[in-house]
Design a protein around this motif. Structure first.
Motif, PDB file in Angstrom:
ATOM      1  N   SER A   1      -2.043  -0.267  -4.755  1.00 43.62           N
ATOM      2  CA  SER A   1      -1.865   1.310  -4.142  1.00 43.62           C
ATOM      3  C   SER A   1      -2.454   2.371  -5.077  1.00 43.62           C
TER       4      SER A   1
ATOM      5  N   LYS B   1      -5.392   3.979  -4.042  1.00 42.18           N
ATOM      6  CA  LYS B   1      -5.451   5.134  -2.892  1.00 42.18           C
ATOM      7  C   LYS B   1      -5.727   6.482  -3.510  1.00 42.18           C
TER       8      LYS B   1
ATOM      9  N   TYR C   1       6.323   5.676  -3.377  1.00 42.98           N
ATOM     10  CA  TYR C   1       6.817   5.255  -2.210  1.00 42.98           C
ATOM     11  C   TYR C   1       8.041   5.910  -1.796  1.00 42.98           C
TER      12      TYR C   1
ATOM     13  N   ASN D   1      -1.535  -4.589   8.209  1.00 41.64           N
ATOM     14  CA  ASN D   1      -2.248  -3.496   7.931  1.00 41.64           C
ATOM     15  C   ASN D   1      -3.408  -3.329   9.082  1.00 41.64           C
TER      16      ASN D   1
ATOM     17  N   VAL E   1       1.639  -2.312  -5.988  1.00 42.93           N
ATOM     18  CA  VAL E   1       2.590  -3.658  -6.141  1.00 42.93           C
ATOM     19  C   VAL E   1       2.223  -4.483  -7.093  1.00 42.93           C
TER      20      VAL E   1
ATOM     21  N   ASN F   1      -0.148   3.178   3.277  1.00 48.27           N
ATOM     22  CA  ASN F   1      -0.975   2.221   4.042  1.00 48.27           C
ATOM     23  C   ASN F   1      -1.927   2.798   5.130  1.00 48.27           C
TER      24      ASN F   1
ATOM     25  N   GLU G   1      -4.910 -11.841   0.346  1.00 48.37           N
ATOM     26  CA  GLU G   1      -4.310 -10.543   1.173  1.00 48.37           C
ATOM     27  C   GLU G   1      -5.313 -10.497   2.433  1.00 48.37           C
TER      28      GLU G   1
ATOM     29  N   PHE H   1       6.112   2.374   2.960  1.00 45.97           N
ATOM     30  CA  PHE H   1       4.422   2.196   2.675  1.00 45.97           C
ATOM     31  C   PHE H   1       3.743   1.691   3.813  1.00 45.97           C
TER      32      PHE H   1
ATOM     33  N   TYR I   1       4.900 -10.803  -1.138  1.00 43.85           N
ATOM     34  CA  TYR I   1       4.347 -10.636   0.368  1.00 43.85           C
ATOM     35  C   TYR I   1       3.046 -10.921   0.394  1.00 43.85           C
ATOM     36  N   ILE I   2       2.366 -10.516  -0.837  1.00 42.70           N
ATOM     37  CA  ILE I   2       0.797 -10.955  -0.876  1.00 42.70           C
ATOM     38  C   ILE I   2       0.832 -12.293  -1.798  1.00 42.70           C
TER      39      ILE I   2
END
Ligand code: GLU
Length: 337
Positions: free
Chosen positions: A89, A92, A267, A191, A285, A140, A184, A121, A52-53
């Protein structure tokens, strides 16, 4: 006199020898556990790179690197340590630690929230359901809120604060994976929507577009397994980097951070992970996974193919096996007789 000296030396050797033996055995067992897991899983072909990215789909799925860094700074590793992936992630964790250090645990609990959302997430519903409250700094919405809260009057200062923090945890200067960042940043409307929704609920503390952009940048910091293991080991070592000896955050900050890692690090599979392994952990990810054995070591594995929940398949299996072989689940105790 001569006899006395011989006697003393003999006693010292007797005392020291089993100690040396124990140390040598421990060192051998770290490396052996890594080797076993590496050999067992190196050819496993399960899971799929995140796509997805877009740029993450192009990462070599065969990268497989494992590293353990102990709290006394010893490094054990195997596999692709020269290969870096974007931290995603896992970043984070370190921005959260900086924020707890700057504003204290109560501010994080009140302004963001520390309970697992129980939803994906990047769930917008999670924000909506709680009207921006009780979101979590390791998913996120909470992570973008954390970026909006860390010290820095403008986006340049905030980014510097975040990158400096990551560098201090890793004990080295980390670089940005520009293709991942660009990929991204050009495609992170979801986001941005989350950041705007938080703003609408009064739970975004800096410009939402800039906060999302800094968040996207922090996710694109490039790391290898050894660098990640040093970062994890800094948490294991009460906030002092075991290699550089720099004090990065306090022991209390590490404890609060690991508390959230325990409930929300993987997650939707966070509960299953804690149930099986017992160690606070965080995945990304990009294929990285770190786990912390407090007081002993940090471990990191990189392998890009993910399962449905978004966690690296090989990394989970490898850390599970290594933790089991080393017997480091803190919930397993030998009963007193
Ligand atoms: N940058 C990624 C995102 O916001 C991070 C996701 C992750 O690793 O969980 O979608």
């Amino acid at each position: 006199m001569k006899t006395n000296l011989r006697f003393i030396i003999l006693i010292i050797l007797m005392l020291v020898n089993p100690l040396f033996k124990a140390i040598a055995q421990k060192e051998l067992s770290y490396q052996a556990a890594i080797d076993h897991a590496y050999d067992k899983y190196k050819n496993l072909q399960e899971g799929k790179n995140a796509d997805y990215i877009k740029e993450l789909a192009n990462v070599d799925p065969n990268i497989f690197g494992i590293a353990i860094v102990t709290t006394d700074g010893k490094v054990y590793s195997k596999g692709d340590l020269g290969q870096r992936v974007s931290i995603q992630s896992i970043s984070k964790v370190f921005t959260l630690a900086r924020l707890i250090e700057e504003q204290g645990p109560r501010a994080v609990a009140e302004k963001i929230g520390v309970d697992a959302t129980g939803l994906r997430f990047n769930s917008i519903v999670a924000v909506e359901l709680q009207k921006g409250k009780e979101i979590n700094p390791l998913v996120n919405p909470g992570a973008i809120a954390a970026v909006s809260l860390v010290k820095g009057n403008d986006s340049v200062a905030k980014w510097k604060n975040i990158l400096d923090t990551h560098n201090a945890f890793a004990g080295t200067k980390l670089l940005l994976n520009k293709p991942v960042y660009i990929s991204e940043a050009g495609d992170n409307l979801r986001n941005q929507a989350i950041a705007h929704l938080l703003l609408a609920y009064g739970r975004m503390y800096f410009d939402p577009v800039q906060s999302t952009d800094i968040y996207t940048k922090q996710c694109a910091i490039n790391v290898n397994a050894k660098e990640l293991a040093v970062m994890a080991s800094t948490l294991a070592n009460g906030g002092v980097n075991p290699v550089t000896k720099e004090k990065v955050v306090s022991p209390e900050t590490c404890a609060f951070t690991m508390g959230i890692m325990s409930t929300a690090g993987l997650y939707d599979d966070s509960g299953q992970w804690l149930y099986a392994v017992g160690l606070p952990a965080k995945s990304g990810v990009g294929g990285g996974l770190i786990a912390v054995c407090p007081g002993k070591f940090g471990i990191a594995v990189i392998s890009p193919p993910l399962n449905a929940a978004g966690n690296s398949v090989k990394a989970q299996k490898a850390i599970f096996d290594i933790a089991k072989e080393l017997g480091v689940n803190p919930f397993i105790v030998t009963p007193k007789k």
